[in-house]
Design a protein around this motif. Structure first.
Motif, short mmCIF file in Angstrom:
data_model
loop_
_atom_site.label_atom_id
_atom_site.label_comp_id
_atom_site.label_asym_id
_atom_site.label_seq_id
_atom_site.Cartn_x
_atom_site.Cartn_y
_atom_site.Cartn_z
N ASP A 25 0.96 -1.15 0.13
CA ASP A 25 0.06 0.07 -0.06
C ASP A 25 0.83 1.27 0.00
OD1 ASP A 25 -2.43 -1.29 -0.01
OD2 ASP A 25 -2.26 -1.64 2.33
N PHE A 26 0.97 1.86 -0.91
CA PHE A 26 1.81 3.06 -1.23
C PHE A 26 1.11 4.11 -0.75
CE2 PHE A 26 4.05 0.85 -4.85
CZ PHE A 26 5.05 0.90 -4.29
N ASN A 27 1.77 5.38 -0.15
CA ASN A 27 1.21 6.68 0.42
C ASN A 27 1.99 7.64 -0.11
OD1 ASN A 27 -1.14 5.83 2.25
ND2 ASN A 27 0.42 4.46 3.12
N LEU A 28 1.70 8.87 -0.43
CA LEU A 28 2.40 9.76 -0.74
C LEU A 28 2.81 10.69 0.83
CD1 LEU A 28 -0.02 11.92 -3.10
CD2 LEU A 28 2.28 10.88 -3.61
N HIS A 29 4.19 10.74 0.28
CA HIS A 29 4.76 11.51 1.89
C HIS A 29 6.01 12.13 1.35
CE1 HIS A 29 6.05 11.69 5.93
NE2 HIS A 29 7.38 11.36 5.59
N GLU A 30 5.92 13.68 1.75
CA GLU A 30 7.20 14.41 1.17
C GLU A 30 7.84 14.30 -0.10
OE1 GLU A 30 9.52 14.76 4.72
OE2 GLU A 30 7.91 15.45 6.04
N GLU A 62 -14.34 11.71 -7.17
CA GLU A 62 -13.54 11.07 -8.05
C GLU A 62 -12.26 10.28 -7.35
OE1 GLU A 62 -10.13 14.06 -9.45
OE2 GLU A 62 -12.00 14.30 -10.35
N ALA A 63 -11.80 9.28 -8.07
CA ALA A 63 -10.74 8.54 -7.56
C ALA A 63 -9.73 7.70 -8.50
CB ALA A 63 -11.13 7.40 -6.48
N THR A 64 -8.68 7.73 -8.45
CA THR A 64 -7.82 7.08 -9.10
C THR A 64 -7.00 6.03 -8.43
OG1 THR A 64 -7.63 9.05 -10.46
CG2 THR A 64 -5.95 7.51 -10.73
N VAL A 65 -6.80 4.59 -8.97
CA VAL A 65 -6.19 3.52 -8.47
C VAL A 65 -5.02 3.61 -9.70
CG1 VAL A 65 -6.32 1.18 -7.74
CG2 VAL A 65 -8.31 2.72 -7.78
N LYS A 75 5.98 -4.12 -5.65
CA LYS A 75 4.66 -3.73 -6.49
C LYS A 75 3.58 -3.36 -5.42
CE LYS A 75 3.44 -6.47 -9.73
NZ LYS A 75 3.10 -7.89 -10.58
N GLY A 76 2.68 -2.27 -5.85
CA GLY A 76 1.93 -1.89 -4.90
C GLY A 76 1.00 -0.96 -5.50
N ILE A 77 -0.21 -0.48 -4.75
CA ILE A 77 -1.15 0.18 -5.22
C ILE A 77 -1.40 1.65 -4.31
CG2 ILE A 77 -3.85 0.36 -5.04
CD1 ILE A 77 -3.60 -2.82 -4.85
N LEU A 78 -1.84 2.77 -5.16
CA LEU A 78 -1.83 3.94 -4.57
C LEU A 78 -3.07 4.57 -4.85
CD1 LEU A 78 -0.88 6.70 -3.28
CD2 LEU A 78 -0.13 7.30 -5.49
N VAL A 79 -3.90 4.83 -3.86
CA VAL A 79 -5.37 5.40 -4.41
C VAL A 79 -5.30 6.91 -3.95
CG1 VAL A 79 -7.76 5.19 -4.00
CG2 VAL A 79 -6.49 3.23 -3.97
N THR A 80 -5.72 7.75 -4.86
CA THR A 80 -5.85 9.25 -4.82
C THR A 80 -7.29 9.56 -5.03
OG1 THR A 80 -5.18 9.63 -7.00
CG2 THR A 80 -3.41 9.62 -5.34
N GLY A 81 -7.63 10.64 -4.08
CA GLY A 81 -8.93 11.46 -4.65
C GLY A 81 -8.59 12.42 -5.62
N ASP A 82 -8.91 13.72 -5.19
CA ASP A 82 -8.86 14.90 -6.07
C ASP A 82 -7.32 15.24 -6.07
OD1 ASP A 82 -8.72 17.28 -7.34
OD2 ASP A 82 -10.38 18.12 -6.32
N GLU A 83 -6.48 15.17 -7.05
CA GLU A 83 -5.06 15.43 -6.92
C GLU A 83 -4.54 16.91 -6.45
OE1 GLU A 83 -6.15 13.39 -9.29
OE2 GLU A 83 -5.03 11.51 -9.06
N GLN A 84 -5.89 17.91 -6.76
CA GLN A 84 -5.58 19.13 -6.62
C GLN A 84 -5.37 19.49 -5.05
OE1 GLN A 84 -8.45 21.45 -8.64
NE2 GLN A 84 -7.97 20.44 -10.65
N ASP A 85 -5.97 18.48 -4.16
CA ASP A 85 -5.91 18.86 -2.85
C ASP A 85 -4.93 18.09 -2.08
OD1 ASP A 85 -8.27 20.05 -2.95
OD2 ASP A 85 -9.70 18.41 -2.62
N ILE A 86 -3.70 17.60 -2.99
CA ILE A 86 -2.77 17.08 -2.17
C ILE A 86 -1.61 17.98 -1.67
CG2 ILE A 86 -0.92 15.49 -2.70
CD1 ILE A 86 -2.79 13.81 -4.57
N ASP A 87 -0.80 17.55 -0.84
CA ASP A 87 0.14 18.60 -0.11
C ASP A 87 1.03 19.02 -1.35
OD1 ASP A 87 2.30 19.35 1.14
OD2 ASP A 87 2.72 17.62 2.42
N PRO A 88 1.28 20.37 -1.14
CA PRO A 88 2.32 20.67 -2.29
C PRO A 88 3.62 20.21 -2.16
CG PRO A 88 1.40 22.69 -1.17
CD PRO A 88 0.72 21.32 -0.27
N MET A 89 3.94 19.56 -1.29
CA MET A 89 5.49 18.76 -1.11
C MET A 89 5.50 17.71 -2.15
SD MET A 89 7.55 20.40 0.79
CE MET A 89 8.77 18.93 1.27
#
Length: 104
Positions: A25-30, A62-65, A75-89
């Motif tokens: 399970d991937f997550n966005l981080h900095e 909306e969601a993107t897998v 190998k893993g999965i990242l699920v995002t919602g609206d990419e415009q709301d993601i941390d600028p970092m």
């Protein structure tokens, strides 16, 4: 060329990716992706599957897998919602995700 399957729901897409070996399970981080096996910069991975879902009546649904494979074999999965709301970092990673989505 990336496979372009479309499943009825985000959950179904995740289940199919899990069956194909996408177990992390991937997550966005900095400005990188993290999972239990490590940290990956934009140049450390490729996006091999993309499933995009738009809400029928609400844009917030909306969601993107993303099915993601690192150069080291993770190998893993990242699920995002609206990419415009993601941390600028995390913008460099988001840019790579959006470019990949637009190519499909």
């Amino acid at each position: 060329m990336k496979p372009t399957y479309h499943y009825a729901t985000v959950l179904k897409a995740i289940e199919e990716l899990r069956q194909k070996g996408f177990t992390e399970d991937f997550n966005l981080h900095e400005n990188c992706l993290i999972c239990s096996t490590g940290k990956f910069e934009a140049e450390d991975f490729e996006i091999s599957h993309i499933y995009y879902y738009e809400g029928e009546s609400n844009p917030d649904d909306e969601a993107t897998v993303y099915g993601i494979e690192s150069k080291s074999g993770t190998k893993g999965i990242l699920v995002t919602g609206d990419e415009q709301d993601i941390d600028p970092m995390s913008q460099r990673i988001v840019d790579k995700l959006l470019v990949s989505r637009k190519r499909d």
